[in-house]
Design a protein around this motif. Structure first.
Motif, PDB file in Angstrom:
ATOM      1  N   VAL A 194      -5.735  -5.187   4.078  1.00  0.00           N
ATOM      2  CA  VAL A 194      -7.097  -4.666   4.221  1.00  0.00           C
ATOM      3  C   VAL A 194      -7.562  -4.024   2.911  1.00  0.00           C
ATOM      4  O   VAL A 194      -8.709  -4.201   2.503  1.00  0.00           O
ATOM      5  CB  VAL A 194      -7.145  -3.640   5.377  1.00  0.00           C
ATOM      6  CG1 VAL A 194      -8.479  -2.928   5.385  1.00  0.00           C
ATOM      7  CG2 VAL A 194      -6.929  -4.350   6.708  1.00  0.00           C
ATOM      8  N   CYS A 195      -6.666  -3.305   2.258  1.00  0.00           N
ATOM      9  CA  CYS A 195      -7.125  -2.439   1.159  1.00  0.00           C
ATOM     10  C   CYS A 195      -6.802  -2.937  -0.246  1.00  0.00           C
ATOM     11  O   CYS A 195      -7.447  -2.518  -1.189  1.00  0.00           O
ATOM     12  CB  CYS A 195      -6.528  -1.046   1.321  1.00  0.00           C
ATOM     13  SG  CYS A 195      -7.060  -0.217   2.807  1.00  0.00           S
ATOM     14  N   LEU A 196      -5.776  -3.720  -0.419  1.00  0.00           N
ATOM     15  CA  LEU A 196      -5.321  -4.002  -1.782  1.00  0.00           C
ATOM     16  C   LEU A 196      -5.624  -5.419  -2.256  1.00  0.00           C
ATOM     17  O   LEU A 196      -4.854  -5.989  -3.009  1.00  0.00           O
ATOM     18  CB  LEU A 196      -3.811  -3.734  -1.914  1.00  0.00           C
ATOM     19  CG  LEU A 196      -3.338  -2.302  -1.728  1.00  0.00           C
ATOM     20  CD1 LEU A 196      -1.926  -2.147  -2.258  1.00  0.00           C
ATOM     21  CD2 LEU A 196      -4.234  -1.316  -2.419  1.00  0.00           C
TER      22      LEU A 196
ATOM     23  N   ALA B 176       0.826  -1.202   0.000  1.00  0.00           N
ATOM     24  CA  ALA B 176       0.000   0.000   0.000  1.00  0.00           C
ATOM     25  C   ALA B 176       0.863   1.256   0.000  1.00  0.00           C
ATOM     26  O   ALA B 176       0.532   2.246  -0.641  1.00  0.00           O
ATOM     27  CB  ALA B 176      -0.924   0.005   1.206  1.00  0.00           C
TER      28      ALA B 176
ATOM     29  N   VAL C 276      -0.474  -4.596   7.124  1.00  0.00           N
ATOM     30  CA  VAL C 276      -1.881  -4.688   7.528  1.00  0.00           C
ATOM     31  C   VAL C 276      -2.762  -3.914   6.542  1.00  0.00           C
ATOM     32  O   VAL C 276      -3.785  -4.409   6.069  1.00  0.00           O
ATOM     33  CB  VAL C 276      -2.051  -4.140   8.966  1.00  0.00           C
ATOM     34  CG1 VAL C 276      -3.511  -3.904   9.283  1.00  0.00           C
ATOM     35  CG2 VAL C 276      -1.449  -5.118   9.959  1.00  0.00           C
ATOM     36  N   VAL C 277      -2.322  -2.702   6.207  1.00  0.00           N
ATOM     37  CA  VAL C 277      -3.129  -1.893   5.279  1.00  0.00           C
ATOM     38  C   VAL C 277      -3.186  -2.564   3.910  1.00  0.00           C
ATOM     39  O   VAL C 277      -4.230  -2.560   3.246  1.00  0.00           O
ATOM     40  CB  VAL C 277      -2.554  -0.472   5.186  1.00  0.00           C
ATOM     41  CG1 VAL C 277      -3.293   0.320   4.128  1.00  0.00           C
ATOM     42  CG2 VAL C 277      -2.658   0.220   6.523  1.00  0.00           C
TER      43      VAL C 277
ATOM     44  N   ILE D 248       2.401  -1.725   9.815  1.00  0.00           N
ATOM     45  CA  ILE D 248       1.291  -0.886   9.345  1.00  0.00           C
ATOM     46  C   ILE D 248       1.073  -1.129   7.854  1.00  0.00           C
ATOM     47  O   ILE D 248      -0.042  -1.352   7.382  1.00  0.00           O
ATOM     48  CB  ILE D 248       1.608   0.601   9.606  1.00  0.00           C
ATOM     49  CG1 ILE D 248       1.560   0.900  11.097  1.00  0.00           C
ATOM     50  CG2 ILE D 248       0.641   1.493   8.848  1.00  0.00           C
ATOM     51  CD1 ILE D 248       1.982   2.311  11.451  1.00  0.00           C
TER      52      ILE D 248
END
Lengths: 200, 569, 257
Positions: free
Chosen positions: B205-207, B129, B201-202, B198
């Protein structure tokens, strides 16, 4: 942080990576402050001899002195909230005004802390005086450091908003910075109640 | 659940693997040789998650060798009773740096590296991310390690153990700057770990690729995700504790000074609140690697995906409530002893769920014991043994007897080497072809595996015995009349057998880079998205972001007549 | 995965800023042990790194167009090579029963076993205490731990336990029926799943298991029974139940699962 992440993959889910990043970062920050607060409480419970000790929470902490700064910080949370709202509604002037107010209130809070600390240090109370001094200055100091970083971030956002279109997704950055500011404010509510209200 | 619809039941799954050499590229290198500085500049400035992942792994291997040398020095010192090749000070420095290095500069980076490389590919993403933050994480981790090691040049490495118990860390006991380097190095590395966590995790969650709902995540990605959530929760408390320690040493605060009101006990709580979840940070990704490799090499779908996934969550949560089982002998209240004992025993349940699911996946499968699977089998057998001694140690009365003896040393090496390290080697053998386009040499891999297994068994097995005979940890030598000498010599022999296995691995990695068999896109006939692109993948991973309909997208493409999505949900 | 014909993919550009920033951080942290000049240098590098980083984010230079290179080989279907594991195939793991007993079979087995089971216990009561109510009262002790006034002497306790008490009788019958029926149900479900002869499992292995369990935990569950139980007749009763229930269940018609 990267504005290009929207091109890196399809997002399964609606959360913006920058926002998700700020949420995870703040989660780890709360673990950090949680530890400092636990240590403060631990030391509060075990190590003081109020009768013999000249430097205790009861003798050193002055609620009326800390209150104005606290109110400023609480107020700044309100201003930053409406500032972000104004930005979302593209009301640039109102945004800039409220944002500037937030920064000012933050600086006033820091000033309050500085005055308080100056008095303490004049009275011979500092970080190495005793365990209370260590716990107090570390906890409040780290919070103040976060406020400082917050002011720098707020200023950066304001500075870059001059060329609003130059920075891609400016609103998102402004919004996550406002989250950070809310977080710092929330931490202060806990620190204030623990240190100045219940811990005395 | 597509319980039994698995098994490529016929034929050898990968025609181009093993003995058969498909084609060899000419061994002369690329047409325009790039000057070294250009290469260095390229690696220094890259924000590509694959290059960053590889650098993490190389960094970890470097520190693994350094810490291994320190271990060998300790083993040689302990060969004879009353030996004094190295004095007590050096010995203390050796075990401090060995533990610190293995946890912070070898273990976490190698897992971060593999996660960096594999997770975006498994998600069907083009990068992490935050690609630049990713680079920052790598450099902070590496520079933090170098700062800690700078204490060797400054003349006094820390001699405090990796857990740095107070008040030994205070200035009056450790006057040199070693402890400061240790604190500061860990703080910098901690910045790297947190930013890396971070980012990961992101990313998860997002990609995710379209259709890859959380319930369809590959298990490795899922477990790496939880391990990184744990990093987010426990690294900041360590940072806070380290800062307080730094203030004690630098600004004269009193946090961990019992003589002026501080508490040594508090340090232990703070350290182990980080320290115990940390072992799950080190083992959960290995669980994930195992969960990825076993199905492919058994030609079956994972048994009980939901249970494997949810037991991870259970482990991650219980792990926050067990730290004080490192402190039974400190003299905690009885109630705390009982609570931490019970909570620690509880972790055996979700872990057992995993083990049984892996066994059930293998059962009835068409097992193929290529090098990754070999390490997996080593992992399963050794980790269970280490887990059993863990259950023993979770029982407070037993811990009272063997705490701070070599029994404990034997136990945690058994889970960290038998668990994490075997898992990591399995993963490196599994994904090396993806990262380089070439296969690792099977013959060398087998030599490595057997030397490692035998050497490991011989090193740490006897430690359980010398521990039960009462040999304390962290002593630089011992009297001759205790009956410890024989077991120590066995351990040292084991260490000497282990040592070449690591060198064989390094040699295999280097040799295969040029001479390994060409791997092709999908050498293992596997099912997750990383095998849907070229080996090595282009900088953008996927020209078109793939769409996912099940947990095994490549299975669906390979078996259009019987795709997984017909069986899932 | 066929490409959609694009020529370039936009990716973040390489930049040295993260490295500079990391170097800045480590120098800042090196200050306390080396020299505060390090920290000063570190702060300068930190600012340089962050500025460069922000520059990457705010200018088009932060992005580059990566040319598309040759993609992966298309993934081909491997037709006709999947075979589901079935019973009888080597390596087939599950031993799920293909046929099972109706639930009524288990219930019936449990109740029949439950009727026959008390016989050894009642005989024991008659012989040892000349009262069939003795074992009945003992069983009621499962739910009524304060059955006997413990201040009484041993003989008075025995006398109390040997008499007929309607409440205890109803309690004992209920407990007995519930336990027998539940065990019977378990038999009905479990026995077809176990390999080998059901009579071995139901008549020997399972009674052995729960008798051992009872032996170990009787003191906790039913202290009165623990004090007065006659183990030989108790064990015999368990086996009577197990064998009867197993026979009844095994003889019932099986239906497809």
């Amino acid at each position: 942080m990267n504005h290009a992440s929207d091109s890196l993959a399809h997002h399964e889910g609606n959360l913006d990576p920058v926002k998700a990043g700020m949420i995870t970062f703040l989660a780890s920050e709360s673990a950090f402050f949680g530890t400092l607060i636990m240590v403060y409480l631990f030391n509060l419970g075990t190590a003081f001899e109020p009768e013999r000790e000249p430097y205790t929470p009861g003798k050193m902490l002055d609620l009326p002195l800390a209150l104005p700064g606290t109110i400023c910080l609480l107020l700044s949370s309100v201003t930053v909230h409406y500032a972000a709202k104004m930005l979302a509604q593209k009301k640039d002037a109102a945004f800039r005004l409220l944002w500037l107010a937030t920064i000012t209130l933050g600086i006033v809070f820091l000033g309050g802390t500085a005055v308080e600390w100056r008095d303490m240090i004049h009275a011979g109370f500092n970080i190495s005086t005793n365990l209370f001094g260590s716990s107090y200055f570390t906890l409040v100091g780290f919070h103040a450091a976060h406020v400082t970083v917050g002011i720098i971030l707020l200023t950066l956002v304001l500075a870059l908003s001059r060329r609003t279109r130059a920075i891609h997704r400016h609103e998102v950055f402004a919004e996550v910075v406002s989250w950070y500011w809310h977080f710092v404010d929330g931490v202060w509510v806990v620190v204030f109640s623990v240190v100045y209200v219940f811990g005395r | 659940m597509s319980g039994n619809t698995l098994a490529d039941h016929l034929a050898i799954p990968y025609p181009n693997i093993g003995m058969a050499i498909v084609e060899k590229q000419p061994e002369t290198s690329a047409p325009s040789a790039t000057p070294l500085t250009a290469v260095l500049h390229d690696w220094l400035t890259t924000v590509d998650h694959k290059k960053i992942g590889i650098m993490y792994i190389l960094m970890a291997l470097l520190f693994l060798v350094l810490a291994g040398v320190q271990a060998l020095i300790m083993r040689c010192q302990l060969w004879w009773a009353g030996n004094d090749i190295v004095g007590p000070d050096t010995f203390n420095q050796m075990f401090t740096m060995h533990g610190t290095t293995m946890v912070f500069f070898a273990g976490m980076p190698i897992l971060a590296g593999i996660a960096n490389y594999v997770v975006p590919l498994q998600l069907g993403a083009r990068d992490m991310a935050f690609p630049r933050l990713n680079a920052l994480g790598l450099w902070a981790t590496l520079l933090g390690g170098l700062l800690t090691y700078f204490s060797f040049i400054a003349g006094s490495p820390p001699a405090i153990g990796w857990f740095a118990y107070a008040p030994l860390t205070q200035r009056n006991f450790n006057m040199g700057p070693g402890v400061d380097y240790w604190i500061l190095g860990l703080l910098v590395t901690g910045i790297g770990s947190v930013t890396g966590a971070i980012n990961l995790v992101v990313t998860v969650v997002c990609l995710r690729a379209p259709g890859m709902y959380l319930r369809r995540l590959p298990l490795y990605t899922w477990m790496a995700f939880w391990a990184n959530l744990q990093i987010l929760a426990v690294l900041p408390p360590l940072t806070a504790a380290l800062i307080m320690l730094l203030f004690d040493r630098t600004f004269g605060t009193h946090f961990f000074k019992p003589d002026s009101g501080g508490s040594a006990y508090l340090w232990q709580h703070l350290f182990w609140f980080f320290g115990h979840p940390e072992v799950y940070v080190l083992i959960l990704p290995a669980f994930g690697m195992i969960s990825e490799i076993i199905p492919v090499f058994s030609r079956k779908v994972i048994f009980g995906y939901e249970f494997v996934a949810l037991s991870t969550v259970a482990i991650a949560f219980i792990a926050f409530g067990v730290w004080a089982h490192h402190m039974f002998t400190v003299g905690m209240p009885r109630a705390l002893d009982m609570y931490f004992s019970a909570a620690s025993l509880l972790i055996a349940i979700p872990t057992g769920v995993k083990i049984f699911n892996w066994l059930a996946t293998m059962w009835g499968g068409k097992l193929w014991l290529a090098s990754p699977m070999l390490f997996v089998v080593g992992f399963m057998s050794m980790f269970v043994l280490g887990g059993l001694t863990g259950i023993m140690l979770a029982v407070a009365p037993i811990d009272f007897q063997v705490s701070d003896t070599y029994f404990v040393v034997g136990h945690f090496h058994w889970v960290l080497i038998g668990g994490t390290l075997f898992g990591v080697f399995a993963a490196l053998h599994f994904w090396y072809p993806k990262a380089t386009g070439r296969m690792l040499n099977e013959r060398l891999a087998r030599w490595q595996f057997w030397l490692l297994l035998i050497g490991f068994f011989l090193t740490f097995g006897p430690m359980h015995i010398s521990g039960m005979l009462g040999m304390p940890r962290r002593i630089f030598t011992y009297p001759a009349d205790r009956g410890w000498e024989f077991w120590n010599q066995l351990s040292t022999i084991g260490a000497l057998i282990q040592a070449p296995s690591y060198l064989i691995f390094v040699w295999n990695v280097l040799w295969s880079l040029k001479h390994g068999d060409i791997a092709g896109d999908d050498p293992w006939n596997a099912w997750t998205l990383e095998w849907a692109t070229t080996s090595p993948p282009p900088s953008y991973n996927f020209e078109t972001i793939p769409t996912v309909q099940s947990r095994r997208p490549l299975w669906d493409q390979k078996h259009p007549e019987d795709p997984d999505w017909k069986h899932e949900e | 995965m066929a490409g959609d014909g694009r020529q370039k993919v936009e990716m973040p550009a390489a930049t040295v800023s993260p490295f500079v920033l990391a170097l800045g951080i480590v120098l800042i942290f090196a200050g306390p042990v080396l020299s505060w000049a390090m920290t000063a240098t570190g702060i300068v590098l930190l600012i340089v790194g962050i500025s460069g980083w922000v520059g990457q984010l705010t200018s088009p230079e932060g992005q580059i167009e990566e040319p598309v290179v040759a993609g992966p080989k298309p993934i081909e279907g491997i037709a006709g090579r999947v075979e589901a594991l079935r019973p009888g195939m080597p390596g087939y793991r599950a031993r799920l029963p293909e046929k099972m007993h109706p639930y009524s079979a288990g219930l019936k087995g449990g109740l029949v076993g439950g009727v026959l089971m008390p016989i050894p216990a009642l005989i024991f009561g008659l012989i040892a205490y000349r009262s069939i109510w003795f074992p009945v009262n003992l069983l009621a002790g499962v739910v009524l731990p304060q059955l006997v006034d413990e201040t009484l002497s041993a003989t008075e306790q025995v006398a109390y336990l040997s008499a007929f008490h309607p409440g205890l009788f109803i309690g004992a019958v209920l407990i007995h029926a519930v336990i027998s029926a539940s065990l019977g149900l378990m038999y009905g479900v479990m026995l077809p799943t176990l390999p080998g002869r059901p009579i071995i499992w139901g008549g020997i292995v399972l009674p052995l298991l729960w008798t051992g369990f009872s032996y170990g935990f009787m003191g906790v569950l039913n202290p009165i029974l623990h004090d007065h139980v006659d183990w030989p007749s108790f064990v015999v009763a368990q086996f009577v139940f197990g064998i009867t229930a197993a026979i009844v269940v095994a003889r019932t018609e099986q239906i497809p699962a």
